[in-house]
Design a protein around this motif. Structure first.
Motif, PDB file in Angstrom:
ATOM      1  N   ARG A 126       2.959 -21.484  -6.885  1.00 17.62           N
ATOM      2  CA  ARG A 126       4.288 -21.494  -6.275  1.00 17.62           C
ATOM      3  C   ARG A 126       4.240 -21.019  -4.829  1.00 17.62           C
ATOM      4  O   ARG A 126       4.980 -21.508  -3.980  1.00 17.62           O
ATOM      5  CB  ARG A 126       5.246 -20.578  -7.054  1.00 17.62           C
ATOM      6  CG  ARG A 126       5.715 -21.088  -8.398  1.00 17.62           C
ATOM      7  CD  ARG A 126       6.551 -20.026  -9.105  1.00 17.62           C
ATOM      8  NE  ARG A 126       7.178 -20.560 -10.308  1.00 17.62           N
ATOM      9  CZ  ARG A 126       8.365 -21.162 -10.342  1.00 17.62           C
ATOM     10  NH1 ARG A 126       9.054 -21.278  -9.227  1.00 17.62           N
ATOM     11  NH2 ARG A 126       8.852 -21.632 -11.453  1.00 17.62           N
ATOM     12  N   VAL A 178       9.453 -27.068  -9.089  1.00 13.65           N
ATOM     13  CA  VAL A 178       8.651 -26.923  -7.871  1.00 13.65           C
ATOM     14  C   VAL A 178       7.740 -28.141  -7.761  1.00 13.65           C
ATOM     15  O   VAL A 178       6.882 -28.356  -8.615  1.00 13.65           O
ATOM     16  CB  VAL A 178       7.813 -25.635  -7.905  1.00 13.65           C
ATOM     17  CG1 VAL A 178       6.942 -25.519  -6.663  1.00 13.65           C
ATOM     18  CG2 VAL A 178       8.711 -24.418  -8.041  1.00 13.65           C
ATOM     19  N   LEU A 183       5.693 -24.929 -13.759  1.00 14.13           N
ATOM     20  CA  LEU A 183       6.089 -25.198 -12.371  1.00 14.13           C
ATOM     21  C   LEU A 183       7.380 -26.002 -12.288  1.00 14.13           C
ATOM     22  O   LEU A 183       7.730 -26.512 -11.223  1.00 14.13           O
ATOM     23  CB  LEU A 183       4.982 -25.970 -11.637  1.00 14.13           C
ATOM     24  CG  LEU A 183       3.848 -25.145 -11.025  1.00 14.13           C
ATOM     25  CD1 LEU A 183       2.745 -26.061 -10.528  1.00 14.13           C
ATOM     26  CD2 LEU A 183       4.370 -24.274  -9.885  1.00 14.13           C
TER      27      LEU A 183
END
Length: 405
Positions: free
Chosen positions: A134, A159, A156
């Motif tokens: 990240r 993202v 994730l």
């Protein structure tokens, strides 16, 4: 104890003369199934299938003879050498290295990797590995069963990253796949594999000048210091954004690489940007869309990765990934209670009145946190005339979850 222990790295290429010589003299050979099937392994040697490295090390230590351990890639790079050299086993080893899986993966991708972060993902460290993905624009992830490309992609969520997935490097089944992170969970991946995770606003151009420190890229150095007045994010707004308060809050939070920081009521984004500069993954939350735009701009200006979420706490927090440390910049006891329910290690907040500070402190205590409170007063002075410019008085609350809770 074994008379001699040789660790041989194997990257799929033919074994070197030194490796063949060590194998030919071995009375015990340890390795994965594909290592033990190599024709160079003596037929009369005792064979150990590597599962638990600690158990294998104990058996090797108790062997009377010459032992060889085969490992993929460079065995000194997140490999078996550390375990074998642990004091409890008392083993001295010779190492025949090979190209590491990380170096091989970047070579297959045709990318430099001196600016990359490298992490190991086991089920117990997967969340921290994801947090590094990240917060950095180029990360190599050495995966394991249960902590592979699909699991990385799922954590994730929200993202966007590009995955370069390198399966079974150095074998005739080698495969390299490039796809976006949201597609990785739709596939099954073969072990062993390495995932290169790239993308985000901080990505460095391939034509940039070379850097000098592994993992740091080649962008210009950041300004020295942190919690500066208006540090890269516009002028402070209100007592909750004062530089002395931010400095104290950051000191209590202690954000570090592998952490996920929530900054709720991010305001100008100054604290969120500083936390990201320490290497932590950061999710900045604010109900004001203009503030969200400002936080994103401040991060871009510093070349840092962070995620900005627009919404009202506590409701917007429900779908966020689990935090390690949290700064509550607004919302009072109600938001603090919602954060404490998620059990982060540390929580900091502030209050402008004693009644509000007591309400927040009670909430944290009721959730099992050890709470400290300080009344901070700061006065800015114009050093040309030594006259007062601005004064800030605020209660700082810092809470820590006991280790056993």
């Amino acid at each position: 104890m074994a008379d001699r222990v040789t660790v041989i790295g194997w990257d799929g290429s033919p074994l070197t003369a030194a490796a063949r010589s060590a194998l030919g003299a071995a009375t015990l050979v340890a390795g994965a199934a594909h290592h033990l099937a190599l024709p160079e392994v003596p037929p009369g040697a005792e064979r150990i299938r590597l599962g638990s490295l600690g158990l294998a090390a104990r058996r090797i230590a108790g062997h009377r003879g010459t032992a060889v351990v085969l490992a993929d890639g460079d065995p000194g790079f997140f490999g078996v050498v550390r375990t074998l050299r642990a004091p409890e086993h008392g083993l001295e080893v010779e190492v025949v290295p090979a190209v590491s899986a990380v170096a091989a993966a970047f070579a297959r991708a045709g990318m430099p990797w001196d600016d990359a972060q490298v992490v190991v993902a086991h089920p117990r460290t997967l969340r921290r590995a994801v947090n590094v993905c990240r917060s950095h624009s180029k990360v190599a992830v050495l995966t394991s069963p249960g902590a592979g490309p699909a699991e990385l992609a799922l954590l994730l969520d929200g993202v966007h990253r590009t995955f370069v997935i390198c399966e079974e490097l150095g074998t005739d089944r080698e495969r390299v796949t490039v796809l976006t992170s949201d597609k990785a969970a739709d596939h099954s991946w073969r072990d062993p594999n390495v995932v290169i995770v790239i993308g985000g606003s901080g990505q460095v151009s391939a034509t940039a000048e070379p850097g000098w420190l592994l993992g740091q890229g080649s962008q210009p150095p950041a300004p020295r210091g942190w919690a500066r007045p208006g540090s890269g994010a516009g002028e402070p707004v209100g007592e909750g954004e004062s530089a002395p308060l931010r400095a104290a809050q950051l000191a209590r939070l202690g954000p570090r690489t592998g952490d996920l920081v929530w900054d709720i009521g991010a305001g100008s984004g100054a604290l969120a940007v500083d936390a990201a500069a320490f290497g932590a993954a950061v999710i900045a939350v604010d109900a004001d869309p203009r503030a969200c735009e400002g936080v994103a701009a401040a991060a871009r200006e510093r070349g840092l990765q962070l995620q900005v979420v627009h919404g009202h706490a506590p409701h917007v927090l429900e779908n966020l990934p689990e935090p390690d440390v949290v700064r509550v910049g607004g919302g009072g006891a109600e938001v603090v209670a919602a954060v404490a329910d998620r059990r982060p290690e540390r929580i900091v907040s502030h209050a402008s009145t004693r009644d509000e500070a007591e309400a927040i402190g009670r909430t944290l205590t009721e959730h099992g946190y050890a709470v400290e409170c300080a009344l901070l007063q700061s006065v800015g002075l114009d050093t040309r005339t030594w006259t007062e410019q601005e004064r800030s008085v605020v209660f700082l609350l810092a809470a820590e979850r006991p280790a056993n809770r």
